[in-house]
Motif scaffolding. Structure first.
Motif, PDB file in Angstrom:
ATOM      1  N   TRP A 277      69.553 -32.345   2.595  1.00  0.00           N
ATOM      2  CA  TRP A 277      69.811 -31.289   1.545  1.00  0.00           C
ATOM      3  C   TRP A 277      69.032 -31.653   0.294  1.00  0.00           C
ATOM      4  O   TRP A 277      68.747 -30.629  -0.339  1.00  0.00           O
ATOM      5  CB  TRP A 277      71.416 -31.470   1.637  1.00  0.00           C
ATOM      6  CG  TRP A 277      72.063 -30.768   2.544  1.00  0.00           C
ATOM      7  CD1 TRP A 277      72.590 -31.337   3.521  1.00  0.00           C
ATOM      8  CD2 TRP A 277      72.017 -29.489   2.942  1.00  0.00           C
ATOM      9  NE1 TRP A 277      73.111 -30.412   4.548  1.00  0.00           N
ATOM     10  CE2 TRP A 277      73.033 -29.184   3.904  1.00  0.00           C
ATOM     11  CE3 TRP A 277      71.747 -28.220   2.247  1.00  0.00           C
ATOM     12  CZ2 TRP A 277      73.447 -27.848   4.595  1.00  0.00           C
ATOM     13  CZ3 TRP A 277      72.392 -27.056   2.622  1.00  0.00           C
ATOM     14  CH2 TRP A 277      72.744 -26.819   3.797  1.00  0.00           C
ATOM     15  N   PHE A 278      68.960 -32.676  -0.062  1.00  0.00           N
ATOM     16  CA  PHE A 278      68.281 -33.140  -1.441  1.00  0.00           C
ATOM     17  C   PHE A 278      67.322 -34.137  -1.149  1.00  0.00           C
ATOM     18  O   PHE A 278      67.553 -35.292  -0.558  1.00  0.00           O
ATOM     19  CB  PHE A 278      69.258 -33.219  -2.439  1.00  0.00           C
ATOM     20  CG  PHE A 278      70.078 -31.938  -2.870  1.00  0.00           C
ATOM     21  CD1 PHE A 278      69.495 -30.932  -3.406  1.00  0.00           C
ATOM     22  CD2 PHE A 278      71.250 -31.932  -2.221  1.00  0.00           C
ATOM     23  CE1 PHE A 278      70.206 -29.702  -3.474  1.00  0.00           C
ATOM     24  CE2 PHE A 278      72.031 -30.865  -2.558  1.00  0.00           C
ATOM     25  CZ  PHE A 278      71.687 -29.531  -2.929  1.00  0.00           C
ATOM     26  N   ALA A 279      66.181 -34.005  -1.703  1.00  0.00           N
ATOM     27  CA  ALA A 279      65.090 -35.386  -1.569  1.00  0.00           C
ATOM     28  C   ALA A 279      65.610 -36.570  -2.206  1.00  0.00           C
ATOM     29  O   ALA A 279      65.050 -37.550  -1.747  1.00  0.00           O
ATOM     30  CB  ALA A 279      63.791 -34.725  -2.009  1.00  0.00           C
ATOM     31  N   CYS A 280      66.432 -36.582  -3.194  1.00  0.00           N
ATOM     32  CA  CYS A 280      66.710 -38.014  -3.671  1.00  0.00           C
ATOM     33  C   CYS A 280      67.638 -38.758  -2.604  1.00  0.00           C
ATOM     34  O   CYS A 280      67.765 -39.906  -2.971  1.00  0.00           O
ATOM     35  CB  CYS A 280      67.410 -37.653  -4.930  1.00  0.00           C
ATOM     36  SG  CYS A 280      68.990 -36.885  -4.966  1.00  0.00           S
ATOM     37  N   GLU A 281      68.147 -38.104  -1.522  1.00  0.00           N
ATOM     38  CA  GLU A 281      68.784 -38.967  -0.698  1.00  0.00           C
ATOM     39  C   GLU A 281      68.056 -39.703   0.269  1.00  0.00           C
ATOM     40  O   GLU A 281      68.821 -40.528   0.780  1.00  0.00           O
ATOM     41  CB  GLU A 281      69.727 -37.772   0.067  1.00  0.00           C
ATOM     42  CG  GLU A 281      70.511 -36.809  -0.294  1.00  0.00           C
ATOM     43  CD  GLU A 281      71.072 -35.776   0.592  1.00  0.00           C
ATOM     44  OE1 GLU A 281      71.869 -36.339   1.383  1.00  0.00           O
ATOM     45  OE2 GLU A 281      70.676 -34.826   0.644  1.00  0.00           O
ATOM     46  N   ASP A 282      66.855 -39.677   0.194  1.00  0.00           N
ATOM     47  CA  ASP A 282      65.797 -40.400   1.151  1.00  0.00           C
ATOM     48  C   ASP A 282      65.873 -41.892   0.758  1.00  0.00           C
ATOM     49  O   ASP A 282      66.090 -42.823   1.402  1.00  0.00           O
ATOM     50  CB  ASP A 282      64.378 -39.820   0.763  1.00  0.00           C
ATOM     51  CG  ASP A 282      63.315 -40.483   1.772  1.00  0.00           C
ATOM     52  OD1 ASP A 282      63.456 -40.545   2.874  1.00  0.00           O
ATOM     53  OD2 ASP A 282      62.643 -41.539   0.988  1.00  0.00           O
ATOM     54  N   GLU A 283      66.118 -42.206  -0.712  1.00  0.00           N
ATOM     55  CA  GLU A 283      66.341 -43.589  -1.352  1.00  0.00           C
ATOM     56  C   GLU A 283      67.800 -43.864  -1.513  1.00  0.00           C
ATOM     57  O   GLU A 283      67.965 -44.862  -2.149  1.00  0.00           O
ATOM     58  CB  GLU A 283      65.455 -44.020  -2.208  1.00  0.00           C
ATOM     59  CG  GLU A 283      63.847 -44.048  -1.707  1.00  0.00           C
ATOM     60  CD  GLU A 283      62.952 -44.394  -2.581  1.00  0.00           C
ATOM     61  OE1 GLU A 283      62.729 -45.776  -2.626  1.00  0.00           O
ATOM     62  OE2 GLU A 283      62.376 -43.720  -3.544  1.00  0.00           O
TER      63      GLU A 283
END
Length: 449
Positions: A277-283
């Motif tokens: 949903w949001f790229a910041c979730e990757d880390e």
């Protein structure tokens, strides 16, 4: 015979029947030149009549494969069924009252969806606006109101908009800032962890860049003076740069330790674009505030700032808003867009697009050494083009490749601080046949260099 509409009903095929741009587009371009300001340019001067799925149909009857999505806006495809259905129903009820005068349920529903979808399980609130730049500007206002500080820290290669404040936040001069100063004060730029171009190598990038950023903030600005740190978890106009792993968490932790509001600008990377949903979730990064726009409403103008309730509530009543912010029709479209993302599992589709594109692009990189790097996540993929045998940026060949693709009916976009990145943002609903045909066109374009 009933004329075909756009949206999912549009035939999903590439069709080139005239030169591109064709005669009707050229006529319209001449009209545009007479009445539209010269500063409003166009990547490809074809005039679109219909669009849907993975194609754009122009006024001359050409059907182009769309690897741009209106710059990551039509992620659910143009005129997606749920977007059209909900927006049409809202149009029939009322088009506007101004949420600051007499509110309406769709505004509240969008904020409820944002609270559910954005990272973190803390209490959240949102405010709705019209554009990404507006969202970023309001995030700064909110952070300053909350911290009672003024300084804002941004990063090399970052892009945050074209208003006066967001131009100051944006790194690249031309075409975004040139000749438009003076800019807003109390904006400070620090290094980005750019693995491909980090001098001591990508393996050292995250730690060294974080150390530089923290030193620069503490020694040159004073952490106690910083209201907000703003970063794109995957950079957009800067060249689809993925900061080195570990960099974002390090900066987020520094912000938390020093009472600084950490703002994730997810305007281009949000809403399933990177396979989450949001790229910041990757880390696992949970921002204090997150700004969204582009893909949120399937093509209608809507943007948001979402964040920790205590931070969002720092602005006084009447301090946030705008005449059109959270327009009811745009809110209805956003609800339709989110519905589509859920029902079609567009996060999974974005990951599939990444698998297909990276496989093909990596094979091209093995054949053509001017492809310096293949990078990105989900359906936010790019290639950085360099001069043979070096890492020197090659904007000339980048432009030539884009032009060659355009002539064959494939819309691609260039980007990057050095103008040497081809970026690919296909609609998340694009079919594999079109996706691979577009990559065939790109590969053939390399063969003509």
């Amino acid at each position: 015979m009933t004329e075909l509409s756009g949206g999912p009903a549009l035939p999903q095929e590439r069709r080139v029947v005239t030169a591109i741009p064709g005669p009707k587009s050229q006529e319209l371009w001449a009209r545009k030149q007479k009445t539209v300001a010269a500063g409003v340019g166009a990547v490809l001067p074809v005039f679109v009549k219909r669009a849907g799925g993975g194609v754009l149909e122009d006024v001359d009857g050409n059907s182009l494969i769309d690897f741009g999505s209106g710059i990551a806006v039509t992620s659910v495809g143009n005129s997606a069924e749920a977007v059209v259905r909900r927006a049409t129903a809202q149009l029939a009820d009322f088009t506007h009252t101004c949420a600051m005068v007499t509110p309406y349920e769709p505004y509240v529903e969008v904020c409820e969806q944002l609270a559910e979808l954005t990272p973190g399980d803390h209490a959240k609130k949102s405010a709705l606006f019209n554009s990404g730049a507006e969202a970023v500007e309001n995030a700064v206002k909110i952070a300053r109101a909350y911290t009672k500080r003024q300084a804002v820290v941004v990063f090399d290669h970052g892009y945050h908009g074209r208003t006066n404040l967001t131009m100051a936040l944006t790194a690249k001069n031309m075409p975004y800032k040139h000749g438009f100063g003076p800019f807003a004060p109390e904006v400070y730029r620090v290094p980005l962890a750019y693995p491909y171009r980090w001098l001591t190598g990508p393996e050292n990038c995250a730690q060294e860049a974080a150390d530089q950023v923290i030193t620069q903030i503490t020694k040159q600005i004073g952490a106690e003076n910083v209201a907000a740190i703003i970063i794109e978890p995957v950079l957009g106009e800067g060249g689809f740069i993925e900061p080195a792993k570990g960099f974002l968490p390090a900066i987020a932790n520094f912000a938390k330790e020093n009472g600084i509001v950490f703002v994730a600008d997810e305007i281009q990377s949000g809403f399933c674009r990177t396979g989450q949903w949001f790229a910041c979730e990757d880390e696992g990064v949970v921002p204090d505030l997150i700004t969204t726009a582009k893909g949120i409403a399937g093509g209608l103008p809507l943007a948001a700032v979402t964040g920790r309730a205590e931070i969002m509530d720092a602005a006084h009543a009447g301090g946030l808003g705008g005449t059109y912010g959270g327009n009811p029709v745009a809110c209805a479209a956003a609800l339709g867009s989110i519905e589509t993302m859920r029902e079609l599992d567009l996060n999974a589709k974005a990951k599939h697009i990444e698998e297909v594109m990276k496989g093909r692009l990596t094979a091209m990189q093995e054949k053509y050494d001017i492809i310096g790097e293949v990078r990105g996540r989900g359906a936010m993929i790019a290639i950085e083009l360099v001069k043979s045998g070096s890492k020197d940026p090659n904007p000339e060949v980048t432009g030539a490749l884009a032009k060659a693709c355009h002539q064959e009916g494939l819309l691609v976009l260039t980007t990057g601080t050095f103008g040497n990145v081809l970026r690919f943002l296909p609609p998340l609903v694009i079919g594999d046949d079109l996706l691979n045909e577009g990559l065939d066109i790109l590969e053939a374009a390399f063969g003509t260099l």
